[in-house]
Design an enzyme around this catalytic site. Structure first.
Site, PDB file in Angstrom:
ATOM      1  N   SER A  63      41.722  38.723  40.389  1.00  0.00           N
ATOM      2  CA  SER A  63      40.324  39.150  40.272  1.00  0.00           C
ATOM      3  C   SER A  63      39.885  39.488  38.858  1.00  0.00           C
ATOM      4  O   SER A  63      38.690  39.712  38.632  1.00  0.00           O
ATOM      5  CB  SER A  63      40.056  40.343  41.191  1.00  0.00           C
ATOM      6  N   HIS A 304      40.227  45.847  34.625  1.00  0.00           N
ATOM      7  CA  HIS A 304      40.178  45.128  35.895  1.00  0.00           C
ATOM      8  C   HIS A 304      41.606  44.815  36.288  1.00  0.00           C
ATOM      9  O   HIS A 304      42.465  44.625  35.433  1.00  0.00           O
ATOM     10  CB  HIS A 304      39.366  43.836  35.812  1.00  0.00           C
ATOM     11  N   ASP A 305      41.863  44.795  37.589  1.00  0.00           N
ATOM     12  CA  ASP A 305      43.142  44.367  38.130  1.00  0.00           C
ATOM     13  C   ASP A 305      42.945  43.078  38.908  1.00  0.00           C
ATOM     14  O   ASP A 305      41.815  42.711  39.246  1.00  0.00           O
ATOM     15  CB  ASP A 305      43.731  45.430  39.058  1.00  0.00           C
ATOM     16  N   GLY A 306      44.045  42.420  39.223  1.00  0.00           N
ATOM     17  CA  GLY A 306      43.971  41.205  40.017  1.00  0.00           C
ATOM     18  C   GLY A 306      45.205  41.044  40.872  1.00  0.00           C
ATOM     19  O   GLY A 306      46.309  41.411  40.460  1.00  0.00           O
ATOM     20  N   GLY A 310      51.372  37.224  45.956  1.00  0.00           N
ATOM     21  CA  GLY A 310      52.600  37.615  45.297  1.00  0.00           C
ATOM     22  C   GLY A 310      52.523  37.758  43.797  1.00  0.00           C
ATOM     23  O   GLY A 310      53.547  37.931  43.132  1.00  0.00           O
TER      24      GLY A 310
END
Length: 461
Positions: A63, A304-306, A310
């Site tokens: 993301s 932001h993280d994504g 996995g």
């Protein structure tokens, strides 16, 4: 740790050991400080092949792609072809969700800061062609409107998939081509792969998932559907390329060679608060245009993280210190590695203490069972909150749709009081104690929504 040389020394001495300690198959990290980039890699790209991770390996950023999508739309703002505050139908007349009135008023700005209000986790596969994103619009037609546009924050993947189509219409080219031609190439990036067709040209990481008997095994699928490309289903790159992109935002829209990619006004607007986030959310304090905004004692952090199948990615940017850190991983205890690497580096280089993830309190206090109990449903989960005979509160989460298809298992955990109108999971799969806020009123004194970054409506009973 005050210089790129000291960062390089620290990474040489510690990064590989930390990757192994947290059972992360492979990882890559890059740090931008004082205008220079230092990177490192360790582990393997796949436990099935044993191919080693290098600093030129590409990992999916999930993301974090939403920042790239937002940047492409802000380029259209700079070109004068997009107004963020007119109805989206001005540009996409075919846009339609389940609520006609909302469909006529939802704006690009609301989509960019996750306040459009319609249900947001839709991952329908519409094929692998250049028309995949365009076809996805039809999948939105029956989506329920959870709340009035602009009323609250609720993370919305479908909204960003929709924005991918807006990118295509405004720039007159497929999303992948816009991303490479309008962002990657002006930034001088050489290892950016918007789809598996480009990723295969590089050393590409494979995600890893936990097996039924523990341990980490290569995931059976490399990427999610292309229809969600603009939301983060498959974009992969080097960690160095990701912090170069972040550096453009730190530099007010300028590429390393001085090429203007975004106007200074657009770069600043992306980092400006648009909406607050529920206080118990792990998604920072507020949201800008694309960026999460967190305020700490040491300064403001945009981030932001994504997460994909996995793979997990983390980007932290401290504008006041001109520091950016990116960590890309493909399984294992990713949050433990994040804590020991990203939190450590931002503290040392920028004087910023990133908040730890919440944990259950030692003495939680009483829970308003009547307000919380019930079933909440969306397209990917059924969430059932119940009370047992001992007055303990439980959450049963049953995956549906794409999550069930890729093998996610049902999950049960006890919930205890965390704050007013908020409970926290006692169990922590992948190291995360999820906080669930109970918001609104359904007219009978019960919460209308359970909110854990996205709002899920109470099912009709």
């Amino acid at each position: 740790m005050t210089s790129p040389d000291s960062v390089s020394t620290w990474l040489d001495e510690h990064f590989a050991d930390l990757v192994a300690r947290h059972q992360v198959p492979g990882a890559s990290v890059a740090v931008l400080a004082d205008g220079e980039i230092v990177d490192a890699a360790a582990g393997v790209l796949s436990t099935a092949t044993g191919v080693g991770a290098t600093t030129d390996s590409v990992f999916q950023i999930g993301s974090i792609t939403k920042l790239w999508t937002t940047s492409l739309l802000m380029r259209a703002v700079d070109d004068g072809t997009l107004d963020l505050d007119v109805p989206l139908r001005t540009y996409l007349p075919e846009f339609q969700v389940g609520d006609d009135a909302a469909s006529a008023t939802i704006t690009t700005r609301q989509l960019l800061c996750h306040t459009a209000g319609f249900e947001g986790d839709v991952f329908t596969d519409t094929g692998r062609g250049d028309d995949a994103i365009g076809k996805f619009l039809a999948e939105l037609h029956g989506l329920p409107q959870l709340f009035a546009p602009g009323a609250m924050f609720s993370y919305n993947n479908a909204g960003f998939a929709l924005l991918g189509r807006l990118v295509e219409v405004l720039h007159g080219m497929p999303y992948d081509r816009a991303l490479t031609g309008l962002l990657a190439e002006p930034l001088g990036l050489t290892h950016v792969a918007p789809s598996p067709y480009e990723a295969i040209l590089h050393r590409a990481a494979v995600g890893h998932v936990q097996g039924p008997e523990g341990g980490w095994a290569a995931a059976p699928v490399w990427a999610l559907a292309r229809s969600n490309a603009a939301a983060g289903s498959m974009l992969a790159m080097r960690s160095r390329d990701l912090v170069t992109f972040a550096g453009m935002h730190l530099a007010g829209g300028l590429a390393p060679d001085g090429t203007r990619v975004l106007s200074e006004q657009s770069a600043a607007a992306m980092q400006t608060q648009q909406v607050t986030v529920p206080v118990v959310s792990p998604m920072g304090d507020a949201w800008g245009l694309g960026w999460t905004i967190s305020r700490t004692g040491g300064g403001t952090v945009v981030s932001h993280d994504g997460g994909t199948i996995g793979q997990a990615a983390f980007l932290r940017v401290v504008p006041g210190a001109n520091v950016a850190v990116a960590l890309l991983t493909n399984g294992g205890d990713v949050f433990g590695l994040y804590r020991d690497v990203v939190q450590h580096l931002t503290s040392e280089l920028a004087g910023v203490t990133l908040a730890d993830r919440p944990v259950p309190p030692a003495e939680p206090g009483a829970v308003d069972h009547a307000r919380c109990a019930g079933t909440y449903s969306d397209t990917i989960y059924d969430l059932v909150v119940s009370r047992d005979d001992a007055d303990r509160v439980w959450l049963d989460r049953t995956p549906k749709d794409v999550l069930a298809e890729i093998g996610e298992q049902p999950f049960r955990t006890e919930l205890v009081r965390y704050a007013d109108d908020a409970l926290i999971a006692v169990d922590a799969p992948n190291g995360v104690h999820t906080v669930y806020a109970f918001l609104g009123d359904d007219g009978a004194g019960r919460a209308a929504y359970i909110h854990y970054g996205r709002a899920v409506a109470r099912a009709l009973s």
